[in-house]
Design a protein around this motif. Structure first.
Motif, PDB file in Angstrom:
ATOM      1  N   GLY A 204     -40.297  36.751 -22.534  1.00  0.00           N
ATOM      2  CA  GLY A 204     -40.041  37.406 -21.270  1.00  0.00           C
ATOM      3  C   GLY A 204     -40.008  38.910 -21.437  1.00  0.00           C
ATOM      4  N   GLY A 205     -39.908  39.610 -20.317  1.00  0.00           N
ATOM      5  CA  GLY A 205     -39.834  41.060 -20.352  1.00  0.00           C
ATOM      6  C   GLY A 205     -41.145  41.736 -20.004  1.00  0.00           C
ATOM      7  N   ALA A 206     -41.072  43.004 -19.669  1.00  0.00           N
ATOM      8  CA  ALA A 206     -42.255  43.778 -19.308  1.00  0.00           C
ATOM      9  C   ALA A 206     -43.233  43.824 -20.480  1.00  0.00           C
ATOM     10  CB  ALA A 206     -41.847  45.183 -18.895  1.00  0.00           C
ATOM     11  N   GLY A 207     -44.515  43.753 -20.155  1.00  0.00           N
ATOM     12  CA  GLY A 207     -45.556  43.738 -21.172  1.00  0.00           C
ATOM     13  C   GLY A 207     -45.933  42.348 -21.647  1.00  0.00           C
ATOM     14  N   ASN A 208     -45.175  41.321 -21.230  1.00  0.00           N
ATOM     15  CA  ASN A 208     -45.475  39.946 -21.625  1.00  0.00           C
ATOM     16  C   ASN A 208     -46.009  39.120 -20.464  1.00  0.00           C
ATOM     17  OD1 ASN A 208     -44.507  39.825 -24.507  1.00  0.00           O
ATOM     18  ND2 ASN A 208     -42.641  40.543 -23.501  1.00  0.00           N
ATOM     19  N   GLY A 209     -46.601  39.801 -19.501  1.00  0.00           N
ATOM     20  CA  GLY A 209     -47.197  39.122 -18.364  1.00  0.00           C
ATOM     21  C   GLY A 209     -48.498  39.783 -17.970  1.00  0.00           C
ATOM     22  N   LEU A 210     -48.722  39.892 -16.660  1.00  0.00           N
ATOM     23  CA  LEU A 210     -49.960  40.468 -16.126  1.00  0.00           C
ATOM     24  C   LEU A 210     -49.736  41.928 -15.773  1.00  0.00           C
ATOM     25  CD1 LEU A 210     -52.886  40.104 -15.037  1.00  0.00           C
ATOM     26  CD2 LEU A 210     -51.839  39.490 -12.840  1.00  0.00           C
ATOM     27  N   GLN A 211     -50.628  42.792 -16.254  1.00  0.00           N
ATOM     28  CA  GLN A 211     -50.618  44.215 -15.923  1.00  0.00           C
ATOM     29  C   GLN A 211     -51.992  44.582 -15.385  1.00  0.00           C
ATOM     30  OE1 GLN A 211     -49.417  45.556 -19.942  1.00  0.00           O
ATOM     31  NE2 GLN A 211     -47.655  46.539 -18.961  1.00  0.00           N
ATOM     32  N   VAL A 212     -52.035  45.107 -14.150  1.00  0.00           N
ATOM     33  CA  VAL A 212     -53.306  45.504 -13.536  1.00  0.00           C
ATOM     34  C   VAL A 212     -53.161  46.899 -12.957  1.00  0.00           C
ATOM     35  CG1 VAL A 212     -54.113  43.162 -13.023  1.00  0.00           C
ATOM     36  CG2 VAL A 212     -52.669  44.357 -11.376  1.00  0.00           C
ATOM     37  N   MET A 213     -54.259  47.628 -13.023  1.00  0.00           N
ATOM     38  CA  MET A 213     -54.370  48.918 -12.336  1.00  0.00           C
ATOM     39  C   MET A 213     -55.463  48.767 -11.291  1.00  0.00           C
ATOM     40  SD  MET A 213     -55.351  52.709 -13.824  1.00  0.00           S
ATOM     41  CE  MET A 213     -53.842  52.833 -14.785  1.00  0.00           C
ATOM     42  N   LEU A 214     -55.138  49.091 -10.031  1.00  0.00           N
ATOM     43  CA  LEU A 214     -56.034  48.835  -8.913  1.00  0.00           C
ATOM     44  C   LEU A 214     -56.306  50.108  -8.130  1.00  0.00           C
ATOM     45  CD1 LEU A 214     -54.371  45.541  -7.614  1.00  0.00           C
ATOM     46  CD2 LEU A 214     -56.536  45.710  -8.846  1.00  0.00           C
ATOM     47  N   ASP A 215     -57.517  50.167  -7.595  1.00  0.00           N
ATOM     48  CA  ASP A 215     -57.945  51.237  -6.702  1.00  0.00           C
ATOM     49  C   ASP A 215     -58.030  50.641  -5.299  1.00  0.00           C
ATOM     50  OD1 ASP A 215     -59.099  53.297  -5.312  1.00  0.00           O
ATOM     51  OD2 ASP A 215     -60.949  53.375  -6.498  1.00  0.00           O
ATOM     52  N   VAL A 216     -57.200  51.124  -4.371  1.00  0.00           N
ATOM     53  CA  VAL A 216     -57.176  50.532  -3.027  1.00  0.00           C
ATOM     54  C   VAL A 216     -58.356  50.996  -2.176  1.00  0.00           C
ATOM     55  CG1 VAL A 216     -54.680  50.283  -3.092  1.00  0.00           C
ATOM     56  CG2 VAL A 216     -55.677  52.357  -2.106  1.00  0.00           C
ATOM     57  N   GLN A 217     -59.082  52.027  -2.583  1.00  0.00           N
ATOM     58  CA  GLN A 217     -60.298  52.489  -1.899  1.00  0.00           C
ATOM     59  C   GLN A 217     -60.006  52.885  -0.448  1.00  0.00           C
ATOM     60  OE1 GLN A 217     -62.740  48.940  -2.712  1.00  0.00           O
ATOM     61  NE2 GLN A 217     -63.913  50.156  -4.179  1.00  0.00           N
ATOM     62  N   GLN A 218     -59.139  53.873  -0.293  1.00  0.00           N
ATOM     63  CA  GLN A 218     -58.820  54.312   1.080  1.00  0.00           C
ATOM     64  C   GLN A 218     -60.041  54.860   1.805  1.00  0.00           C
ATOM     65  OE1 GLN A 218     -55.193  56.185   2.488  1.00  0.00           O
ATOM     66  NE2 GLN A 218     -54.488  56.328   0.345  1.00  0.00           N
ATOM     67  N   ASP A 219     -60.999  55.384   1.081  1.00  0.00           N
ATOM     68  CA  ASP A 219     -62.197  55.907   1.743  1.00  0.00           C
ATOM     69  C   ASP A 219     -62.967  54.814   2.466  1.00  0.00           C
ATOM     70  OD1 ASP A 219     -61.478  58.317   0.689  1.00  0.00           O
ATOM     71  OD2 ASP A 219     -62.977  58.327  -0.921  1.00  0.00           O
ATOM     72  N   GLU A 220     -62.740  53.559   2.089  1.00  0.00           N
ATOM     73  CA  GLU A 220     -63.456  52.453   2.720  1.00  0.00           C
ATOM     74  C   GLU A 220     -62.670  51.810   3.863  1.00  0.00           C
ATOM     75  OE1 GLU A 220     -66.376  51.478   2.406  1.00  0.00           O
ATOM     76  OE2 GLU A 220     -67.140  51.979   0.414  1.00  0.00           O
ATOM     77  N   TYR A 221     -61.475  52.343   4.164  1.00  0.00           N
ATOM     78  CA  TYR A 221     -60.675  51.751   5.241  1.00  0.00           C
ATOM     79  C   TYR A 221     -61.343  52.018   6.595  1.00  0.00           C
ATOM     80  CZ  TYR A 221     -56.634  50.268   2.502  1.00  0.00           C
ATOM     81  OH  TYR A 221     -55.811  49.606   1.620  1.00  0.00           O
ATOM     82  N   LEU A 222     -61.238  51.035   7.473  1.00  0.00           N
ATOM     83  CA  LEU A 222     -61.841  51.167   8.792  1.00  0.00           C
ATOM     84  C   LEU A 222     -61.104  52.201   9.622  1.00  0.00           C
ATOM     85  CD1 LEU A 222     -62.404  47.375   9.630  1.00  0.00           C
ATOM     86  CD2 LEU A 222     -64.095  49.033   8.840  1.00  0.00           C
ATOM     87  N   PRO A 223     -61.794  52.912  10.478  1.00  0.00           N
ATOM     88  CA  PRO A 223     -61.129  53.901  11.340  1.00  0.00           C
ATOM     89  C   PRO A 223     -60.221  53.216  12.357  1.00  0.00           C
ATOM     90  CG  PRO A 223     -63.433  53.668  11.950  1.00  0.00           C
ATOM     91  CD  PRO A 223     -63.251  52.886  10.698  1.00  0.00           C
TER      92      PRO A 223
END
Length: 521
Positions: A204-223
């Motif tokens: 258990g503990g941080a680093g013993n699971g899933l770690q992701v870095m994501l780009d939400v792409q705000q430039d692609e958000y609808l007006p």
């Protein structure tokens, strides 16, 4: 040798209550029906026995009534484990469609239903998207598939996922499964789909699971064109942590992760176990959204599936119920719903599917029992700002973006188990049949000194008293003659091996033969 001079003294029959009372193992009967003794003493014993019997019957009736109410109790226990199965993690971008992937044909078909656009506003909306207007003589396609629209124009995981690690090992888009929800196209990590082996963690503990870095792409958000129920005002990622046995319901059960922050999610596994009727109301019968035996009538819990289907879950039952309802009302299903009905067209979405589903949710028409066994995950969230100034410059160079873009679009998500212990919440029967029998036996022993064999004695006496010819023991005529009872008049006499007329009379214990002077030795 002389024969006995008088008739044998008659014995009382076995059906006599005095004989039964003197030999019965139930306490007090011998004092009530026994011979002799003053009447006052016998009356007191009679009152004591009747009072004890009444108290026994009252207590037994109360125990039987309590057992018939089928009570249950809930037990909470914490257990240790050396290794836990990692949950499924579903991610959805809050923005359902990318502006750069929309076409005039998409606006023609899906604009009114999904974006709230009128046909006269298409040109202005295309300009807001930074796209040229529809060319002269534009002809829309004869058909349109909403699922294909979301698969083509939704955010692609390959573009959003900047980094991925599980327990320190690299992972990528190939470790995610595409799933459609009411928020559009989403992605599930460790789904176990198509027989894939489920991931586990030994620590258990941080680093013993899933770690992701994501780009939400705000430039692609609808007006923001018009305020509707489906218009998102937020930016970020919606996340749901769930078991592999249940589908995601991320629009209602998911939590948000915002860009510019690293979100830590500490999980604890909980195993729930409920009892079936009559002690509880759980169900383990899997469901099929295409199986509808009753096309009309009040909408209750979906009927069992006639064929194989996924394990039963509460969310799966709700989705199956919603799919049946919309298919019955509109002749189609929404994109995120299970089943084999065709996906609704944009016009069916606007005119029928959305109003029917909203009306059903307001009425709470689906009644789904709890699953008999399920797994859920308790969560604790904490956040820190990211990236730092130094990290922003590094990430900008690495991903060929500006520092401002990194701050406004990048987030990190760290999901792990707090510890390798887990909780079990189990419903148990509050009163078992063995406890009922033990209580009845204890009450019988306390008040009348009886047991199960005493009950058999009473039944045997009742049989003897009501049907003496059936219950009285009879000597078998097929036994050898020396096993037959001998009349006192035959003592010392020699009995020939042939049949004797008096032997048949000896078989009756209540018949005495008169003395005969003709007997020879």
């Amino acid at each position: 040798m002389k024969p006995r001079s008088g008739p044998e003294e008659a014995q009382p029959p076995a059906s006599d209550i005095r004989v039964f009372a003197s030999s019965c193992s139930m306490h007090g009967l011998g004092h009530v029906f026994g011979p002799g003794g003053p009447m006052a003493r016998r009356g007191l014993w009679t009152a004591a026995v009747l009072l004890a019997l009444a108290t026994l019957l009252y207590q037994v009736a109360g125990r039987v009534r309590y057992y018939g109410e089928f009570h249950h109790e809930t037990a909470l226990e914490e257990r240790e484990s050396r290794r836990l199965t990692f949950p499924a993690v579903t991610l959805c971008n809050i923005n359902p469609l990318r502006r750069s992937r929309l076409t005039p044909n998409d606006l023609h078909w899906a604009g009114p239903a999904l974006l709230g656009l009128e046909p006269a506003e298409h040109a202005a909306y295309l300009r807001a998207l930074g796209r040229p207007p529809a060319p002269p003589g534009f002809m829309p396609s004869p058909t349109f598939d909403v699922a294909r629209l979301y698969a083509r124009a939704g955010h692609a995981l390959e573009d959003m996922l900047l980094a991925c690690r599980y327990r320190g090992w690299p992972c990528g888009p190939e470790n995610f499964t595409t799933v459609f929800t009411r928020m559009g196209q989403c992605y599930t990590f460790n789904s176990g789909a198509e027989g894939a082996e489920l991931l586990t963690t030994p620590r258990g503990g941080a680093g013993n699971g899933l770690q992701v870095m994501l780009d939400v792409q705000q430039d692609e958000y609808l007006p923001m064109w018009r305020d509707t129920e489906e218009t998102p005002f937020e930016v970020g990622i919606r996340v749901q942590i769930h078991s592999q046995e249940e589908p995601p319901l991320i629009d209602q059960l998911g939590f948000g992760a915002a860009p510019g922050y690293q979100t830590f999610v500490s999980c604890q596994k909980q195993q729930l176990s409920f009892l079936p009727p009559p002690w509880g109301d759980c169900s383990s019968v899997s469901l099929d959204p295409d199986f509808e035996p009753e096309p009309s009538g009040p909408l209750g819990a979906p009927s069992p599936s006639p064929g194989p289907s996924p394990p039963y879950s509460l969310i799966g039952c709700r989705l199956a119920c919603e799919s049946r309802y919309v298919a019955r009302k509109c002749g189609c299903r929404m994109m995120h719903m299970p089943g084999g009905a065709p996906v609704c067209s944009p016009h069916q979405y606007k005119d029928c599917a959305h109003p029917a589903l909203d009306a059903m949710l307001r009425k709470d028409a689906c009644t789904c029992p709890n699953p008999c066994a399920s797994t859920r995950y308790a969560k604790e969230l904490s956040m820190v700002r990211m990236p730092s100034r130094a990290a922003a410059r590094y990430l900008a160079r690495k991903h060929n973006r500006s520092e401002a873009y990194i701050v406004e679009n990048v987030l990190m998500l760290d999901i792990f188990f707090e510890a390798l212990n887990y909780e079990t919440v189990e419903q148990k029967k509050a009163y078992e049949m063995s406890e009922l029998l033990g209580d009845i036996g204890g009450q019988m022993g306390l008040f009348v000194g009886a047991s199960l064999l005493t009950v058999l004695e009473i039944l045997d006496y009742l049989c003897e008293a009501s049907h003496p010819s059936l219950c009285r023991h009879q000597d078998s005529l097929f036994l050898s003659t020396h096993l037959l009872p001998r009349h006192p008049a035959l003592d010392g006499a020699s009995v020939s091996s042939g049949p004797h007329p008096d032997i048949l009379d000896v078989a009756s214990p209540h018949v005495s033969l008169p003395p005969s002077p003709q007997i020879k030795f």
